[in-house]
Scaffold this motif. Sequence first.
Motif, PDB file in Angstrom:
ATOM      1  N   ILE A  56       0.822  -1.212   0.000  1.00  0.00           N
ATOM      2  CA  ILE A  56       0.000   0.000   0.000  1.00  0.00           C
ATOM      3  C   ILE A  56       0.853   1.258   0.000  1.00  0.00           C
ATOM      4  O   ILE A  56       0.610   2.198  -0.766  1.00  0.00           O
ATOM      5  N   VAL A  96     -13.393   5.080  -5.837  1.00  0.00           N
ATOM      6  CA  VAL A  96     -12.457   4.370  -4.956  1.00  0.00           C
ATOM      7  C   VAL A  96     -12.098   3.007  -5.554  1.00  0.00           C
ATOM      8  O   VAL A  96     -10.938   2.588  -5.539  1.00  0.00           O
ATOM      9  N   TRP A  97     -13.097   2.332  -6.116  1.00  0.00           N
ATOM     10  CA  TRP A  97     -12.833   1.026  -6.728  1.00  0.00           C
ATOM     11  C   TRP A  97     -11.927   1.163  -7.944  1.00  0.00           C
ATOM     12  O   TRP A  97     -11.111   0.277  -8.212  1.00  0.00           O
ATOM     13  N   LEU A  99      -9.454   3.262  -8.280  1.00  0.00           N
ATOM     14  CA  LEU A  99      -8.089   3.364  -7.755  1.00  0.00           C
ATOM     15  C   LEU A  99      -7.609   2.028  -7.199  1.00  0.00           C
ATOM     16  O   LEU A  99      -6.450   1.641  -7.402  1.00  0.00           O
ATOM     17  N   ILE A 100      -8.493   1.315  -6.504  1.00  0.00           N
ATOM     18  CA  ILE A 100      -8.102   0.018  -5.949  1.00  0.00           C
ATOM     19  C   ILE A 100      -7.804  -0.974  -7.076  1.00  0.00           C
ATOM     20  O   ILE A 100      -6.812  -1.719  -7.025  1.00  0.00           O
ATOM     21  N   PHE A 101      -8.652  -0.982  -8.102  1.00  0.00           N
ATOM     22  CA  PHE A 101      -8.417  -1.880  -9.229  1.00  0.00           C
ATOM     23  C   PHE A 101      -7.107  -1.527  -9.930  1.00  0.00           C
ATOM     24  O   PHE A 101      -6.352  -2.427 -10.324  1.00  0.00           O
ATOM     25  N   ALA A 103      -4.479  -0.130  -8.562  1.00  0.00           N
ATOM     26  CA  ALA A 103      -3.376  -0.547  -7.699  1.00  0.00           C
ATOM     27  C   ALA A 103      -3.166  -2.053  -7.771  1.00  0.00           C
ATOM     28  O   ALA A 103      -2.025  -2.542  -7.846  1.00  0.00           O
ATOM     29  N   LEU A 104      -4.259  -2.835  -7.761  1.00  0.00           N
ATOM     30  CA  LEU A 104      -4.132  -4.287  -7.849  1.00  0.00           C
ATOM     31  C   LEU A 104      -3.541  -4.710  -9.193  1.00  0.00           C
ATOM     32  O   LEU A 104      -2.710  -5.625  -9.256  1.00  0.00           O
ATOM     33  N   LEU A 124      -0.013   4.949 -10.871  1.00  0.00           N
ATOM     34  CA  LEU A 124      -1.407   5.136 -10.484  1.00  0.00           C
ATOM     35  C   LEU A 124      -1.908   6.519 -10.885  1.00  0.00           C
ATOM     36  O   LEU A 124      -3.059   6.660 -11.332  1.00  0.00           O
ATOM     37  N   TYR A 182      -9.114  -0.945 -17.075  1.00  0.00           N
ATOM     38  CA  TYR A 182     -10.301  -0.548 -16.323  1.00  0.00           C
ATOM     39  C   TYR A 182     -11.365   0.027 -17.253  1.00  0.00           C
ATOM     40  O   TYR A 182     -12.550  -0.308 -17.146  1.00  0.00           O
ATOM     41  N   THR A 200     -18.695  -2.543  -8.830  1.00  0.00           N
ATOM     42  CA  THR A 200     -17.928  -2.263  -7.616  1.00  0.00           C
ATOM     43  C   THR A 200     -18.299  -3.267  -6.532  1.00  0.00           C
ATOM     44  O   THR A 200     -19.487  -3.482  -6.266  1.00  0.00           O
ATOM     45  N   VAL A 204     -16.348  -2.516  -0.936  1.00  0.00           N
ATOM     46  CA  VAL A 204     -15.954  -1.125  -1.179  1.00  0.00           C
ATOM     47  C   VAL A 204     -17.092  -0.181  -0.829  1.00  0.00           C
ATOM     48  O   VAL A 204     -16.885   0.888  -0.247  1.00  0.00           O
TER      49      VAL A 204
END
Length: 280
Positions: A56, A96-97, A99-101, A103-104, A124, A182, A200, A204
């Motif tokens: 993270i 938010v999803w 950004l999380i996607f 990052a993953l 990112l 994405y 999503t 989340v």
Amino acid sequence: MSTPAEYFWSLPPVSKTFGVACFMTTAAYYLNLYDAESIALFYGLVFKRLQVWRLITNFFFLGPFSFPFAVRLIMIAKYGVSLERGPFDKRTADFVWMLIFGALSLLVMAVVPYLWSPFMGISLVFMIVYVWSREFPDARINIYGLVSLKGFYLPWAMLGLDLIFGNPLKPDILGMVAGHLYYFLTVLHPLAGGKFKFNTPLLVHKIVAYWGEGTQINAPVQSNPSAGIIFKGRSNRLGGNQTTTRSTSQETSGINASSPQQQNQGDGIAFRGRSYRLNK
């Protein structure tokens, strides 16, 4: 004209939080509060010593204070805020999803040794720029006041500038790949008639609802009513008895005042009595 504080608090929550986290991480590094290697992405330390925070923290370091750092921070403030206020308006959980996607996806790509980078924050940020360019393809932008072009070509223009300035191109390209993946799953594939829906996750939605910031249209969960509340308890209004007495007296006087109106409902009638039809 708004003050800097008013402008800061007017920013949408996700972009503001991400930008502040990146700035504070660099500021702490500038003050020698930590070593950059302690937050870098090293899979050997993640799996052997269970230093999972590296998965993270590496996204919040955009490098030391420099001109490239300022450019990346401006990208968050401009294009991230534009996305959150535009296509993702009232869709905080979806943003938010995204950004999380991203990052993953970057973490998966970093498993390949050639694609690995100790800090994936720049990638990112570039993902945000790429998604913005697809959402606003016809927007007119100026680069340093010298070149004017459409928003669709912004990632390629920034890639060319990094090439001229001697910055690494691999983080930019990885960000473009994550952004296109994405955008393909959420926009292009559904438009092509695909049955797979990239929604999503419920987790989340729950995190955003518990956070208590932002809104989400048709959210499957309700926001946490106690988010941001320090003290909960019974509340009593000062002078409550006086207010109650005053309101009671006003209601009583209002009832009495309405009685003459009810009694004089027949005002304006010239003749009252029995009526007879002629030639009956």
